[in-house]
Write a protein that holds these residues in place. Structure first.
Motif, short mmCIF file in Angstrom:
data_model
loop_
_atom_site.label_atom_id
_atom_site.label_comp_id
_atom_site.label_asym_id
_atom_site.label_seq_id
_atom_site.Cartn_x
_atom_site.Cartn_y
_atom_site.Cartn_z
N LEU A 1 -31.80 -11.45 5.84
CA LEU A 1 -31.04 -11.22 4.61
C LEU A 1 -30.70 -9.73 4.57
O LEU A 1 -31.58 -8.89 4.70
N GLN B 1 -31.39 -9.53 13.06
CA GLN B 1 -31.61 -10.81 13.72
C GLN B 1 -31.06 -11.97 12.91
O GLN B 1 -30.97 -11.88 11.68
N GLN C 1 -21.78 -15.09 5.19
CA GLN C 1 -22.47 -14.98 6.49
C GLN C 1 -21.84 -13.89 7.34
O GLN C 1 -20.62 -13.71 7.35
N VAL C 2 -22.68 -13.16 8.05
CA VAL C 2 -22.23 -12.05 8.86
C VAL C 2 -22.82 -12.21 10.26
O VAL C 2 -23.95 -12.68 10.40
N PHE D 1 -25.55 -9.53 -1.30
CA PHE D 1 -26.44 -10.06 -0.25
C PHE D 1 -25.61 -10.78 0.81
O PHE D 1 -24.66 -11.49 0.50
N PHE D 2 -26.04 -10.63 2.06
CA PHE D 2 -25.44 -11.36 3.18
C PHE D 2 -26.53 -12.05 3.99
O PHE D 2 -27.67 -11.58 4.02
N ARG D 3 -26.17 -13.12 4.64
CA ARG D 3 -27.09 -13.80 5.56
C ARG D 3 -26.56 -13.61 6.97
O ARG D 3 -25.36 -13.78 7.22
N VAL D 4 -27.45 -13.24 7.89
CA VAL D 4 -27.03 -13.07 9.28
C VAL D 4 -27.01 -14.43 9.96
O VAL D 4 -28.00 -15.16 9.93
N GLY D 5 -25.87 -14.78 10.53
CA GLY D 5 -25.73 -16.07 11.19
C GLY D 5 -26.08 -15.98 12.66
O GLY D 5 -26.60 -14.97 13.12
N GLY D 6 -25.75 -17.05 13.37
CA GLY D 6 -25.99 -17.05 14.81
C GLY D 6 -27.20 -17.87 15.17
O GLY D 6 -27.71 -18.65 14.38
#
Lengths: 431, 121
Positions: free
Chosen positions: B51, B47, A416-417, B29-34
């Protein structure tokens, strides 16, 4: 010329690629079932020896002084594949020797450029995969292993040692204990030590006939390799050895999971026999099934794969895995026509070695059981002896209390980024 | 989870991986958090929930969108060079003392713009 590329603290390095907060901290990876420490960061090496049990360091782990992780073979294999793929850009001759080591044929490169080339390999692998590696270069595989071993331990070498550029090979090989030489096992070491041969240099200087008499032809080759005569070539896997498939169409269309499982168990048994006949073990098992291409108006096909760590050709283990995969792939409400069992990531049984992740590979008892089974089944009709596939109650749940994520192979486990925003300003980001 | 079945006829299909990923060995691959409420952050380029496809093999350039590490955490930001160092590109100049390590260059953003969840099977 040969290069040996050795990933530094490989399992720990894999974890760090996706957990940057671990940089500079003591980190260890545990064996299967969280038994003992099999990989240590340089910081952890200062504190604890290899093979320490989790029990012995649990207090340090609980106090946060050591970060411990359960073995995550799926992640390590994926990262290993990436390292190998990166190496393949440099040479067509890449031999993956273990999950974290590969030999590279460097015959195409001019001799005076090899050290620079090795630095380039090292930088490229680190940039592309995040994995730090050491590179040893020499005129034989045996010497290249020694070179990599030394490159890893001496920071002043910046990860690369080219033995061709070393002024005194004697001085260097005298530092290497003979038991650390590639191909010298515990028995050979004992014989050598008894004869007063303690260092790699002494083995290099030993008498040919004595070595052949006491260590056999392989020992002689090892000695010749120490002298710089290449006896072992880069072994790239022959293509036909890359998989074993057993697949059959059913006599009639099948709709029940139980029937499919029975078929898959039978195919898996065949597949395991094939593997044992060829002296191979599978690192990955896949099961697929599909409906008829022609008759069914609702086509369905599915496949599931599982990593086998350590690689195995044990029918019991393979069937257990295949049953689980068949259950996962099966969907009720279809008429199945065909199932398939595929064993891939094949390795020669005698090459499964030194993988510290593993519980003992296939216990000798288990190997003998398989041999007896195969003999009886060959002698009489097939399936004289077989496994009660559905009766086995597998104990799948292994202990892995400190499991990290499968960052590269699972959609739900991606790293996660967060969107960067300057502190105390603009968009607040919930954590 | 599906894999190509050797020996079977291979039906041609469009493969997004092939289209998007030039260098599988170095692509992650990365997932955007928040916060997932889009209304709050809807104008941002990246946002929550996006992905990110990240290639470590690429060189960073001025205004590259990158995944990097600040204080041991993954962040995504465009970057600029200040005094020989890459720093996040923001309106303020207060990033000079930040220590940013580049992890990789974002090459693709995948975003679900419908109300329905994406199939992840």
């Amino acid at each position: 010329m040969f290069g040996l590329i050795d990933c530094n603290n490989f399992f720990v390095s894999c974890e760090r690629v996706f957990q940057p907060e671990l940089e500079g901290k003591p980190v260890v990876v545990l064996s299967n079932n969280d038994g003992c420490v099999v990989s240590r960061s340089n910081e952890a090496k200062q504190i604890i020896p290899m093979q320490t049990t989790l029990f012995a360091i649990r207090h340090l782990v609980n106090q946060g002084k050591i970060h411990a992780f359960s073995s995550n073979p799926v992640l390590y294999r994926d990262m290993s594949r990436r390292v190998i793929a990166t190496l393949e850009q440099f040479s067509p001759e890449v031999e993956q020797y273990s999950i974290d080591e590969a030999f590279l044929g460097l015959h195409r490169f001019p001799a005076d450029s090899l050290t620079d080339r090795a630095q380039q390999i090292r930088r490229r692998v680190h940039q592309w995969t995040g994995i730090p590696v050491s590179v040893g270069i020499a005129s034989t595989k045996t010497l290249s292993k020694i070179a990599a071993h030394l490159a890893k331990r001496d920071p002043s070498l910046e990860g690369v040692l080219n033995l061709e550029t070393v002024a005194s090979l004697e001085g260097l090989l005298t530092q290497v204990e003979v038991g650390k030489v590639w191909g010298i096992g515990r028995n050979s070491k004992a014989k050598l030590n008894a004869a007063g041969i303690v260092t790699a240099w002494q083995l290099r200087q030993a008498e040919d006939r004595w070595v052949q008499k006491h260590l056999g032809i392989l020992g002689l080759r090892t000695m010749l390799e120490l002298r710089g005569t290449a006896c072992f070539a880069i072994q790239t896997v022959e293509p036909q050895k890359k998989m074993r498939i057993v697949s059959r169409s059913f006599g009639h269309l099948v709709t029940e999971l139980a029937d499919i499982k029975e078929a898959v168990a039978t195919y898996t048994t065949r597949c395991a026999e094939k593997l044992r006949l060829d002296g191979l073990a599978a690192g990955c098992l896949s099961v697929s099934m599909r409906t008829s291409r022609y008759r069914d108006s609702h086509p369905y096909q599915a496949a599931r794969s599982a990593v086998l760590e350590p690689p195995t050709n044990d029918t019991a283990v393979l069937i257990r895995t295949a049953m689980r995969l068949a259950e996962a792939a099966f969907e009720l409400g279809y008429e199945y026509q065909k199932a398939k069992v595929i064993a891939t990531e094949l390795v020669a049984v005698n090459e499964i070695q030194g993988n510290l992740l593993a519980e003992p590979v296939d216990s000798e008892q288990q190997v003998r059981l398989m041999q007896v089974m195969d003999r009886l089944n060959r002698r009489f009709s097939s399936d004289t002896i077989k496994f009660g596939a559905l009766g086995l109650s597998p104990d799948w749940k292994m202990k892995s209390a400190y499991f990290s994520q499968q960052y590269t192979t699972d959609w739900e486990a991606l790293p996660q980024v967060e969107v960067w925003s300057a502190p105390g300003h603009s968009f607040p980001i919930d954590r | 989870m599906a894999f190509p079945i050797p020996g079977d006829a291979i039906e041609p299909h469009l493969n997004l991986n092939q289209y998007l990923i030039d260098s599988p060995a170095s692509t992650f691959f990365f997932r955007v958090g928040g916060n997932h409420k889009r209304c709050q952050t809807g104008t941002q380029e990246v946002q929550p929930g996006d992905l990110l496809i990240v290639n470590r093999a690429l060189d960073v350039g001025h205004q590259s969108l990158i995944v990097g590490i600040i204080n041991g955490e993954f962040i995504v930001s465009r970057v600029q060079k200040r005094a020989g160092k890459w720093v996040p590109l923001t309106r303020e100049d207060d990033n000079a003392e930040l220590s940013l390590t580049i992890w990789g260059v974002v090459i693709v953003i995948v975003r679900n713009v419908s109300a329905a969840p994406l199939c992840l099977a």
